[in-house]
Design a protein around this motif. Structure first.
Motif, PDB file in Angstrom:
ATOM      1  N   GLN A   1       9.894   8.181  -3.889  1.00 45.21           N
ATOM      2  CA  GLN A   1      10.090   7.389  -4.745  1.00 45.21           C
ATOM      3  C   GLN A   1       9.062   6.859  -5.646  1.00 45.21           C
ATOM      4  O   GLN A   1       8.456   6.095  -6.295  1.00 45.21           O
ATOM      5  CB  GLN A   1      10.055   6.063  -3.605  1.00 45.21           C
ATOM      6  CG  GLN A   1      10.984   6.101  -3.149  1.00 45.21           C
ATOM      7  CD  GLN A   1      12.750   5.814  -4.098  1.00 45.21           C
ATOM      8  OE1 GLN A   1      13.332   7.370  -4.139  1.00 45.21           O
ATOM      9  NE2 GLN A   1      12.193   4.669  -4.639  1.00 45.21           N
ATOM     10  N   LEU A   2       7.127   7.147  -4.993  1.00 46.54           N
ATOM     11  CA  LEU A   2       6.267   7.165  -5.746  1.00 46.54           C
ATOM     12  C   LEU A   2       5.908   7.492  -7.430  1.00 46.54           C
ATOM     13  O   LEU A   2       5.871   7.274  -7.961  1.00 46.54           O
ATOM     14  CB  LEU A   2       5.210   6.968  -5.343  1.00 46.54           C
ATOM     15  CG  LEU A   2       4.921   6.596  -3.772  1.00 46.54           C
ATOM     16  CD1 LEU A   2       3.455   6.721  -2.859  1.00 46.54           C
ATOM     17  CD2 LEU A   2       4.569   4.971  -4.394  1.00 46.54           C
TER      18      LEU A   2
ATOM     19  N   PRO B   1       1.901   8.583   3.879  1.00 47.17           N
ATOM     20  CA  PRO B   1       2.403   7.321   3.604  1.00 47.17           C
ATOM     21  C   PRO B   1       2.952   6.969   5.364  1.00 47.17           C
ATOM     22  O   PRO B   1       3.912   8.262   6.160  1.00 47.17           O
ATOM     23  CB  PRO B   1       3.627   7.618   3.026  1.00 47.17           C
ATOM     24  CG  PRO B   1       3.345   8.656   1.532  1.00 47.17           C
ATOM     25  CD  PRO B   1       2.806   9.382   3.177  1.00 47.17           C
TER      26      PRO B   1
ATOM     27  N   MET C   1       7.966  -2.075   4.484  1.00 41.96           N
ATOM     28  CA  MET C   1       6.256  -1.920   3.658  1.00 41.96           C
ATOM     29  C   MET C   1       5.359  -0.432   4.386  1.00 41.96           C
ATOM     30  O   MET C   1       5.850   0.131   5.912  1.00 41.96           O
ATOM     31  CB  MET C   1       5.617  -3.468   4.420  1.00 41.96           C
ATOM     32  CG  MET C   1       4.170  -2.688   3.603  1.00 41.96           C
ATOM     33  SD  MET C   1       3.050  -4.820   4.621  1.00 41.96           S
ATOM     34  CE  MET C   1       4.853  -6.164   3.753  1.00 41.96           C
TER      35      MET C   1
ATOM     36  N   ARG D   1       2.121   2.129   4.398  1.00 43.36           N
ATOM     37  CA  ARG D   1       1.039   1.681   3.723  1.00 43.36           C
ATOM     38  C   ARG D   1       0.496   3.327   3.096  1.00 43.36           C
ATOM     39  O   ARG D   1       1.132   4.826   4.050  1.00 43.36           O
ATOM     40  CB  ARG D   1      -0.430   1.921   5.515  1.00 43.36           C
ATOM     41  CG  ARG D   1      -1.583   1.952   5.362  1.00 43.36           C
ATOM     42  CD  ARG D   1      -2.036   1.879   6.414  1.00 43.36           C
ATOM     43  NE  ARG D   1      -1.773   0.669   7.127  1.00 43.36           N
ATOM     44  CZ  ARG D   1      -2.301  -0.524   6.803  1.00 43.36           C
ATOM     45  NH1 ARG D   1      -3.368  -0.520   5.277  1.00 43.36           N
ATOM     46  NH2 ARG D   1      -1.869  -2.364   7.507  1.00 43.36           N
ATOM     47  N   LEU D   2       0.081   2.978   2.587  1.00 48.23           N
ATOM     48  CA  LEU D   2      -0.772   4.165   1.059  1.00 48.23           C
ATOM     49  C   LEU D   2      -2.137   4.348   1.493  1.00 48.23           C
ATOM     50  O   LEU D   2      -2.721   3.665   0.234  1.00 48.23           O
ATOM     51  CB  LEU D   2      -0.111   3.850   0.221  1.00 48.23           C
ATOM     52  CG  LEU D   2       1.520   4.368   0.468  1.00 48.23           C
ATOM     53  CD1 LEU D   2       1.900   3.810  -1.275  1.00 48.23           C
ATOM     54  CD2 LEU D   2       2.133   5.650   0.210  1.00 48.23           C
TER      55      LEU D   2
ATOM     56  N   LYS E   1      -3.692   1.034   0.214  1.00 48.94           N
ATOM     57  CA  LYS E   1      -2.720  -0.003  -0.401  1.00 48.94           C
ATOM     58  C   LYS E   1      -1.333  -0.218   0.901  1.00 48.94           C
ATOM     59  O   LYS E   1      -1.210   0.543   1.759  1.00 48.94           O
ATOM     60  CB  LYS E   1      -2.436   0.473  -1.304  1.00 48.94           C
ATOM     61  CG  LYS E   1      -3.754   0.433  -2.109  1.00 48.94           C
ATOM     62  CD  LYS E   1      -3.394   0.708  -3.507  1.00 48.94           C
ATOM     63  CE  LYS E   1      -4.071   1.157  -4.498  1.00 48.94           C
ATOM     64  NZ  LYS E   1      -5.693   2.218  -3.627  1.00 48.94           N
TER      65      LYS E   1
ATOM     66  N   ALA F   1       2.490  -0.613   0.938  1.00 50.78           N
ATOM     67  CA  ALA F   1       3.395  -0.990  -0.650  1.00 50.78           C
ATOM     68  C   ALA F   1       5.028  -1.479   0.112  1.00 50.78           C
ATOM     69  O   ALA F   1       5.184  -0.917   1.313  1.00 50.78           O
ATOM     70  CB  ALA F   1       4.261   0.081  -1.914  1.00 50.78           C
ATOM     71  N   ARG F   2       5.913  -2.186  -0.605  1.00 49.69           N
ATOM     72  CA  ARG F   2       6.979  -2.562  -0.171  1.00 49.69           C
ATOM     73  C   ARG F   2       8.203  -1.665  -1.116  1.00 49.69           C
ATOM     74  O   ARG F   2       8.466  -2.122  -2.210  1.00 49.69           O
ATOM     75  CB  ARG F   2       7.122  -4.115  -0.450  1.00 49.69           C
ATOM     76  CG  ARG F   2       8.333  -4.548   0.351  1.00 49.69           C
ATOM     77  CD  ARG F   2       8.623  -5.481   0.519  1.00 49.69           C
ATOM     78  NE  ARG F   2      10.136  -6.133   0.564  1.00 49.69           N
ATOM     79  CZ  ARG F   2      10.228  -6.276   1.961  1.00 49.69           C
ATOM     80  NH1 ARG F   2       8.821  -5.917   3.327  1.00 49.69           N
ATOM     81  NH2 ARG F   2      11.560  -6.481   2.661  1.00 49.69           N
ATOM     82  N   LEU F   3       9.002  -0.686  -0.005  1.00 47.15           N
ATOM     83  CA  LEU F   3      10.082  -0.121  -0.113  1.00 47.15           C
ATOM     84  C   LEU F   3      11.536  -0.800  -0.271  1.00 47.15           C
ATOM     85  O   LEU F   3      11.855  -1.505   1.110  1.00 47.15           O
ATOM     86  CB  LEU F   3      10.175   1.364  -0.307  1.00 47.15           C
ATOM     87  CG  LEU F   3       8.927   2.082  -0.811  1.00 47.15           C
ATOM     88  CD1 LEU F   3       9.183   3.547   0.062  1.00 47.15           C
ATOM     89  CD2 LEU F   3       8.866   1.796  -2.076  1.00 47.15           C
TER      90      LEU F   3
END
Length: 241
Positions: free
Chosen positions: A183-184, A194, A205, A207-208, A211, A213-215
């Motif tokens: 996806q990224l 991730p 949600m 964690r990266l 950071k 990110a919400r998918l």
């Protein structure tokens, strides 16, 4: 897509998180067991001779008592971000007779506590008629419209969020990591794997590194079975080829 403020507030107040009551002109705060019924009315369950029932006893000439129910999120996993805090203000009324019986059934639909069998004797139910709802997250405070609150529904995954995330970590970590990286694309590839840290009907949600990110899901999910159906091509992406 992501939850509205009203949906998050209803999720926090659904009944699976601890709450405390701040009652006008009374010492406190006091811990309280609660659920929110389908119409957005808050039901409070407590011992008849307990501190909460005593504090909610109306002043002479009144039949209700002003109070604020304060509920903070408890993240499902270590490292999961909190989704906020909600304050629900209104007037609490002791229920009796038919209203008490109806409220007991409504409470049981959400939380079938054994103490409900003692309502009318050792236990009592108060109804908090909601006048104001305030939602706070990351020091941002939002007034939630009471009509929006009444119409919103709590997230169907809130009570099983820990189990869902734990299952992904224990049994599908590699598949989820591969999905997130796909996806990224090439724009950002985290050094660490991730990790899913929150989940709701609209998505999850992740964690990266440092950071979040919400998918989003293609559509909101309605329950655990619907989620499993939606995640099947994610966990077995070749099935969707």
């Amino acid at each position: 897509m992501q939850p509205t403020h009203a949906e998050v507030a209803r999720t926090l107040a659904a009944g699976h998180l601890p709450g405390v009551a701040h009652i006008a002109c009374r010492p406190g705060p006091l811990p309280v067991r609660h659920v929110t019924d389908a119409n957005g009315r808050v039901l409070l369950l407590s011992p008849r001779d307990g501190a909460l029932a005593a504090a909610l006893k109306p002043q002479e000439g009144n039949d209700d008592t002003a109070m604020v129910l304060d509920i903070s999120d408890v993240p499902p996993m270590a490292g999961s971000p909190a989704i906020g805090r909600v304050w629900i203000s209104g007037w609490a009324t002791l229920l009796e007779g038919g209203a008490e019986r109806a409220a007991t059934l409504d409470y049981a639909d959400i939380d079938a506590s054994g103490d409900l069998l003692d309502v009318g004797d050792g236990q009592v139910i108060h109804r908090l008629d909601v006048a104001e709802v305030r939602y706070e997250r990351n020091e941002n405070l939002v007034d939630v419209d009471v009509d929006d609150w009444a119409e919103a529904t709590p997230d169907p995954l809130c009570r099983i969020e820990f189990d869902l995330i734990a299952d992904l970590i224990d049994h599908h970590e590699a598949e989820m990591s591969a999905y997130v990286r796909r996806q990224l694309g090439s724009t950002f590839q985290p050094k660490a794997e991730p990790q899913v840290v929150r989940m709701d009907r609209y998505g999850f949600m992740v964690r990266l590194d440092d950071k979040l990110a919400r998918l989003a899901f293609p559509r909101p999910v309605s329950d655990r079975h619907d989620l499993a159906h939606l995640l099947h091509p994610v966990l077995c992406h070749r099935c969707g080829d």
